[in-house]
Scaffold this motif. Sequence first.
Motif, PDB file in Angstrom:
ATOM      1  N   CYS A   1       0.847  -1.197   0.000  1.00  0.00           N
ATOM      2  CA  CYS A   1       0.000   0.000   0.000  1.00  0.00           C
ATOM      3  C   CYS A   1       0.884   1.249   0.000  1.00  0.00           C
ATOM      4  O   CYS A   1       0.562   2.250   0.622  1.00  0.00           O
ATOM      5  N   ALA A   2       2.024   1.159  -0.694  1.00  0.00           N
ATOM      6  CA  ALA A   2       3.002   2.244  -0.652  1.00  0.00           C
ATOM      7  C   ALA A   2       3.109   3.010  -1.958  1.00  0.00           C
ATOM      8  O   ALA A   2       3.895   3.950  -2.054  1.00  0.00           O
ATOM      9  N   GLY A   3       2.324   2.616  -2.974  1.00  0.00           N
ATOM     10  CA  GLY A   3       2.428   3.267  -4.274  1.00  0.00           C
ATOM     11  C   GLY A   3       1.714   4.604  -4.316  1.00  0.00           C
ATOM     12  O   GLY A   3       0.816   4.884  -3.512  1.00  0.00           O
TER      13      GLY A   3
ATOM     14  N   ALA B   1      15.768  -9.287  -7.658  1.00  0.00           N
ATOM     15  CA  ALA B   1      15.896  -7.873  -7.291  1.00  0.00           C
ATOM     16  C   ALA B   1      14.593  -7.142  -7.606  1.00  0.00           C
ATOM     17  O   ALA B   1      13.528  -7.559  -7.173  1.00  0.00           O
ATOM     18  N   ASP B   2      14.660  -6.066  -8.414  1.00  0.00           N
ATOM     19  CA  ASP B   2      13.474  -5.242  -8.669  1.00  0.00           C
ATOM     20  C   ASP B   2      12.977  -5.359 -10.103  1.00  0.00           C
ATOM     21  O   ASP B   2      12.309  -4.473 -10.616  1.00  0.00           O
ATOM     22  N   ARG B   3      13.274  -6.468 -10.750  1.00  0.00           N
ATOM     23  CA  ARG B   3      12.945  -6.578 -12.164  1.00  0.00           C
ATOM     24  C   ARG B   3      11.538  -7.101 -12.421  1.00  0.00           C
ATOM     25  O   ARG B   3      11.161  -7.275 -13.586  1.00  0.00           O
ATOM     26  N   ILE B   4      10.759  -7.367 -11.410  1.00  0.00           N
ATOM     27  CA  ILE B   4       9.450  -8.001 -11.603  1.00  0.00           C
ATOM     28  C   ILE B   4       8.329  -7.050 -11.181  1.00  0.00           C
ATOM     29  O   ILE B   4       8.534  -6.115 -10.407  1.00  0.00           O
TER      30      ILE B   4
ATOM     31  N   VAL C   1       1.578  -2.765   4.134  1.00  0.00           N
ATOM     32  CA  VAL C   1       2.870  -2.083   4.040  1.00  0.00           C
ATOM     33  C   VAL C   1       2.658  -0.721   3.392  1.00  0.00           C
ATOM     34  O   VAL C   1       2.286  -0.634   2.218  1.00  0.00           O
ATOM     35  N   VAL C   2       2.885   0.340   4.171  1.00  0.00           N
ATOM     36  CA  VAL C   2       2.721   1.697   3.672  1.00  0.00           C
ATOM     37  C   VAL C   2       4.087   2.373   3.551  1.00  0.00           C
ATOM     38  O   VAL C   2       5.091   1.874   4.059  1.00  0.00           O
ATOM     39  N   ALA C   3       4.117   3.515   2.884  1.00  0.00           N
ATOM     40  CA  ALA C   3       5.357   4.256   2.722  1.00  0.00           C
ATOM     41  C   ALA C   3       5.742   4.926   4.041  1.00  0.00           C
ATOM     42  O   ALA C   3       4.869   5.303   4.841  1.00  0.00           O
ATOM     43  N   PRO C   4       7.032   5.084   4.299  1.00  0.00           N
ATOM     44  CA  PRO C   4       7.455   5.839   5.492  1.00  0.00           C
ATOM     45  C   PRO C   4       6.832   7.240   5.484  1.00  0.00           C
ATOM     46  O   PRO C   4       6.800   7.916   4.461  1.00  0.00           O
TER      47      PRO C   4
ATOM     48  N   GLY D   1       7.483   0.560   3.296  1.00  0.00           N
ATOM     49  CA  GLY D   1       7.377   0.484   1.847  1.00  0.00           C
ATOM     50  C   GLY D   1       8.662   0.919   1.171  1.00  0.00           C
ATOM     51  O   GLY D   1       9.348   1.835   1.639  1.00  0.00           O
ATOM     52  N   GLY D   2       8.997   0.244   0.073  1.00  0.00           N
ATOM     53  CA  GLY D   2      10.209   0.541  -0.663  1.00  0.00           C
ATOM     54  C   GLY D   2       9.934   1.275  -1.958  1.00  0.00           C
ATOM     55  O   GLY D   2       8.789   1.597  -2.279  1.00  0.00           O
ATOM     56  N   PRO D   3      10.977   1.521  -2.753  1.00  0.00           N
ATOM     57  CA  PRO D   3      10.819   2.257  -4.013  1.00  0.00           C
ATOM     58  C   PRO D   3      10.141   1.453  -5.113  1.00  0.00           C
ATOM     59  O   PRO D   3       9.689   2.025  -6.105  1.00  0.00           O
ATOM     60  N   THR D   4      10.079   0.135  -4.975  1.00  0.00           N
ATOM     61  CA  THR D   4       9.434  -0.727  -5.962  1.00  0.00           C
ATOM     62  C   THR D   4       8.511  -1.698  -5.247  1.00  0.00           C
ATOM     63  O   THR D   4       8.595  -1.892  -4.029  1.00  0.00           O
ATOM     64  N   ARG D   5       7.640  -2.334  -6.031  1.00  0.00           N
ATOM     65  CA  ARG D   5       6.742  -3.340  -5.446  1.00  0.00           C
ATOM     66  C   ARG D   5       7.540  -4.471  -4.821  1.00  0.00           C
ATOM     67  O   ARG D   5       7.233  -4.928  -3.718  1.00  0.00           O
ATOM     68  N   ALA D   6       8.574  -4.947  -5.534  1.00  0.00           N
ATOM     69  CA  ALA D   6       9.371  -6.062  -5.017  1.00  0.00           C
ATOM     70  C   ALA D   6      10.001  -5.713  -3.674  1.00  0.00           C
ATOM     71  O   ALA D   6      10.010  -6.524  -2.745  1.00  0.00           O
ATOM     72  N   ALA D   7      10.517  -4.493  -3.551  1.00  0.00           N
ATOM     73  CA  ALA D   7      11.123  -4.072  -2.290  1.00  0.00           C
ATOM     74  C   ALA D   7      10.078  -3.981  -1.186  1.00  0.00           C
ATOM     75  O   ALA D   7      10.324  -4.380  -0.035  1.00  0.00           O
ATOM     76  N   THR D   8       8.909  -3.463  -1.522  1.00  0.00           N
ATOM     77  CA  THR D   8       7.836  -3.349  -0.535  1.00  0.00           C
ATOM     78  C   THR D   8       7.397  -4.715  -0.039  1.00  0.00           C
ATOM     79  O   THR D   8       7.230  -4.933   1.171  1.00  0.00           O
TER      80      THR D   8
END
Length: 231
Positions: free
Chosen positions: A16-18, A185-188, A59-62, A81-88
């Motif tokens: 929920c960080a986008g 990593a963040d490729r997906i 999961v929300v953004a800081p 929450g991270g910069p990408t969905r995969a990170a989040t």
Amino acid sequence: MNTSAPAPRYFALIPCAGLGSRAGTAGPKQYERVAGQPMVWHTLSAFAGVKRIARTLVVVAPGDGFFERNPTTSALVVPVGGPTRAATVTNGLRELRRAGAVDNDWVLVHDAARCLVTPELIDRLIDACDGDEVGGLLAHPLADTLKIGEGGRVAGTIDRADKWQAQTPQMFRLGMLRQALEGVADRITDESSAIEAMGLKPLLVEAGGQNFKVTYPEDFAMAEAVLRGRR
């Protein structure tokens, strides 16, 4: 002495960080009101209706203060929450471990903006995947013809036979999904892609076309109509 492992439990993880830049909203689209409520409320309500879900983690953004201002959910909300969905999702899996989930437990990852999901669809996915070695996802057989665009013109046509639109939830073992995400990593753009990169084949569980993700401005009106039609 009984040394068998405990039965796996089911956890929900809601990225929920986008920002939802394509939706044309002033703020994160998941907090826009649809049918009288913030969109994410409809999403969380569906998971609350599935009694087999041990816990739902959002999961929300800081710095996101929405849930502090609206403390009406029993879900665990974590600002990692991270910069990408995969990170989040990766950060969310870590938080689920801290909350007591183990590698053998199932995790159902679901888009916060896919607010038309129902408890029945979630149960359908759990029933289909529970005994599967890999796990799977809700999906919908593709109805439209797909075109390849190049410079604003058609450069080719893709055969729609055997093509599916991936939806969520996507349900995999916590340990397997964590390992899969670490490998790509963040490729997906979805969890199934990470599992596929390991050489595995997730199960396709057919769902209806109403389980769409609110993405563009016109999607809000469609979601509103569906939700009001269910009442």
